[in-house]
Write an enzyme that holds these catalytic residues in place. Structure first.
Site, short mmCIF file in Angstrom:
data_model
loop_
_atom_site.label_atom_id
_atom_site.label_comp_id
_atom_site.label_asym_id
_atom_site.label_seq_id
_atom_site.Cartn_x
_atom_site.Cartn_y
_atom_site.Cartn_z
N THR A 3 0.80 -1.23 0.00
CA THR A 3 0.00 0.00 0.00
C THR A 3 0.83 1.28 0.00
O THR A 3 0.69 2.13 -0.89
CB THR A 3 -0.96 -0.01 1.20
N ASN A 14 4.69 -0.57 4.28
CA ASN A 14 3.94 0.15 5.30
C ASN A 14 4.81 0.33 6.54
O ASN A 14 4.82 1.37 7.17
CB ASN A 14 2.66 -0.61 5.66
N ASP A 56 -3.86 7.02 7.26
CA ASP A 56 -2.93 8.15 7.36
C ASP A 56 -1.93 8.15 6.20
O ASP A 56 -1.69 9.18 5.57
CB ASP A 56 -2.19 8.12 8.70
N ARG A 57 -1.32 6.98 5.91
CA ARG A 57 -0.31 6.92 4.86
C ARG A 57 -0.86 7.25 3.49
O ARG A 57 -0.15 7.77 2.63
CB ARG A 57 0.35 5.54 4.85
N ASP A 64 -9.65 -2.01 0.39
CA ASP A 64 -8.54 -2.85 0.84
C ASP A 64 -8.92 -3.61 2.10
O ASP A 64 -8.69 -4.81 2.21
CB ASP A 64 -7.31 -1.98 1.11
N HIS A 102 -9.25 -7.69 2.27
CA HIS A 102 -8.49 -8.54 3.19
C HIS A 102 -9.41 -9.44 4.01
O HIS A 102 -9.05 -10.59 4.31
CB HIS A 102 -7.64 -7.69 4.13
N HIS A 157 -2.20 -1.20 -5.69
CA HIS A 157 -1.87 -2.60 -5.96
C HIS A 157 -3.18 -3.33 -6.23
O HIS A 157 -4.27 -2.77 -6.05
CB HIS A 157 -1.15 -3.25 -4.78
#
Length: 503
Positions: free
Chosen positions: A78, A99, A160-161, A258, A262, A306
């Site tokens: 990610t 990550n 956040d990322r 995402d 998962h 991805h």
């Protein structure tokens, strides 16, 4: 006569193509970047007939599609994907190697920054974040530099990322969700207090019973994408994006896809609902952009960080080769093999992360072992492990007998101080099943098309309808946008502009 006519046709075609390309001095009012976390390329066709005409189908039918866009590094994670989209380069240069990864032996979350504080909540664990670990500039940074920092650049996401890394170092703001409190927050890297429009949006979230009920699990609901869209529209209006004297930029990342993938995999009602609701949310976003900025006045692209593999049990049930590659068990086996061969009494592997092994150099030296010998022994063991196609010695990848696709993607994903020592390439269909995935869910991280083939749509300002099947790459997005804006590429850019988009 035929040659003359052919020459005239060619000249005319070139003239039309040049006329269609953006000219110096021309720029859109706003650039909108959208990243859909874990979106496989084939979802565009899988859901096409179920999409409304206002969201994905509008982007497809009126925009330009790059149907063979691939991620050209390994692993496909990610934070790496979001960074590569906006920097136009790969971990070898931008330094975001996962990550979570190691920087000079120190375990580091990609956006951790102990020098800043949270803004908008008392939950310090969710807010001490910034883009400082990223080594290169982004599209937004270059836009800000080009306009002497007049342009506004804002990032928004559940994660956040996914808000911080796309927006870049010089962004005006990045906002992400504190799921414990159900509020969008930021850090003192950007500001000391949330703007009034963001506070108002947070008050509205506090009154949303569905949001409060979902709480920390909100990423498992399509509602997460809805509130991300709401926040994006609030920023659009609150900051008057696209109404300033120079081009602004809004970076939006949808992460619920995402989290849901998962948990539930690539098939089933939950994933279907997530993408159909996202389609409706995109429709609302496009209508808001039309209203504020005007049709044809904004340049938008949509891609993914991805893709995702089909669940291994699902594949096995349909007689296809697939399975789980168990990282902890393999790591223990490697440690035992090294100890038996070299006689060490303490572990020499610091971590296994995203198919990469980090060797513990201080522990190796303290036991009087040779680093190269330890590495060679580890590789020897890994090559004997079931369902492993290749084992890559990062420092010697260029000299190893590897298929070019593996060698090149390994090198593009390798940073000397951050990416470990050894890369394992499992057989197709076999993957590491991390803690974030359920037994019926999926994961990602490999070089294979299920993880590396992503959608790429361009739409709006100076984009004609069309498509190309030519192979392009995730790091080609940033130079394409920068060329259309006539601004310099990010300072570590390794991609090439996709010229078909501009014809």
């Amino acid at each position: 006569m035929k040659k003359i006519l052919l020459l005239l046709v060619m000249i005319a075609a070139q003239t039309v193509a040049l006329a269609a390309q953006p000219q110096f001095g021309q720029q859109p009012k706003l650039v909108v970047g959208i990243v859909v976390d874990q979106m496989r390329w084939d979802y565009l066709s899988r859901y096409y007939n179920k999409f409304t005409g206002d969201g994905f189908r509008r982007l497809i039918d009126d925009g330009f599609s790059c149907d063979n866009c691939l991620i050209n590094y390994f692993p496909t994670i990610t934070a790496i994907g979001h960074t590569s989209v906006y920097t136009g380069t790969t971990p070898a240069f931008h330094g975001i190697c996962g990550n979570t990864f190691y920087i000079d032996g120190r375990r580091t979350y990609c956006t951790d920054d102990s020098t800043v504080s949270v803004v908008g909540t008392d939950n310090q664990k969710k807010g001490r974040m910034s883009p400082r670990n990223m080594l290169s500039t982004t599209i937004g940074d270059q836009l800000r530099l080009h306009t002497d920092f007049v342009s506004k650049v804002i990032g928004i996401s559940y994660k956040d990322r996914a808000a911080i890394l796309p927006a870049g170092h010089s962004a005006n703001a990045a906002y992400w969700l504190d799921t414990k409190n159900g509020q969008f927050i930021t850090s003192t890297y950007y500001m000391t207090e949330l703007p009034d429009w963001a506070k108002q949006e947070n008050r509205r979230l506090k009154q949303n019973r569905d949001v409060q009920k979902a709480g920390e699990d909100i990423g498992l609901y399509p509602l997460c994408g809805t509130i991300t869209t709401d926040m994006a529209i609030a920023a659009l209006k609150g900051e008057r994006l696209g109404k300033g004297p120079r081009t602004d930029m809004l970076c939006i990342s949808y992460s619920q896809t995402d989290v849901i993938g998962h948990r539930y995999g690539t098939r089933g009602d939950q994933t279907d609902q997530a993408y159909l609701q996202l389609d409706r949310d995109l429709g609302r976003l496009l209508k808001a952009l039309d209203a504020q900025v005007g049709r044809g006045n904004y340049l938008l692209f949509l891609t993914a960080d991805h893709g995702a593999a089909h669940n291994s049990q699902f594949m096995q049930d349909h007689k296809m080769s697939a399975g789980k590659w168990e990282d902890p068990g393999v790591r223990n086996s490697v440690e035992a093999y090294i100890a038996k061969k070299l006689g060490n009494t303490k572990p020499v592997i610091m971590a296994e992360m995203d198919y990469r092994y980090y060797l513990n150099r201080p522990a190796i030296a303290a036991q009087g072992l040779d680093y190269e010998q330890v590495k060679a022994t580890a590789i020897e063991c890994l090559r004997q492990t079931p369902h492993v196609s290749f084992v890559v010695d990062f420092e010697r990848a260029a000299q190893q007998a590897l298929p070019p696709v593996i060698r090149d993607r390994a090198l593009m994903g390798y940073h000397y101080r951050r990416a470990g020592d050894i890369l394992v390439v499992p057989d197709p269909g076999y993957y590491s099943f991390g803690s974030s995935s359920s037994p019926i869910g999926t994961t990602h991280g490999e070089w294979n098309p299920y993880d590396a083939h992503i959608p790429l749509l361009f739409f709006g300002w100076n984009v004609s309808h069309g498509a190309t099947s030519r192979e392009v790459h995730i790091n080609d997005i940033a130079p394409t946008v920068c060329q259309m804006l006539h601004i310099q590429q990010p300072n570590a850019c390794t991609g090439e502009a996709i010229v078909e988009v501009m014809k």
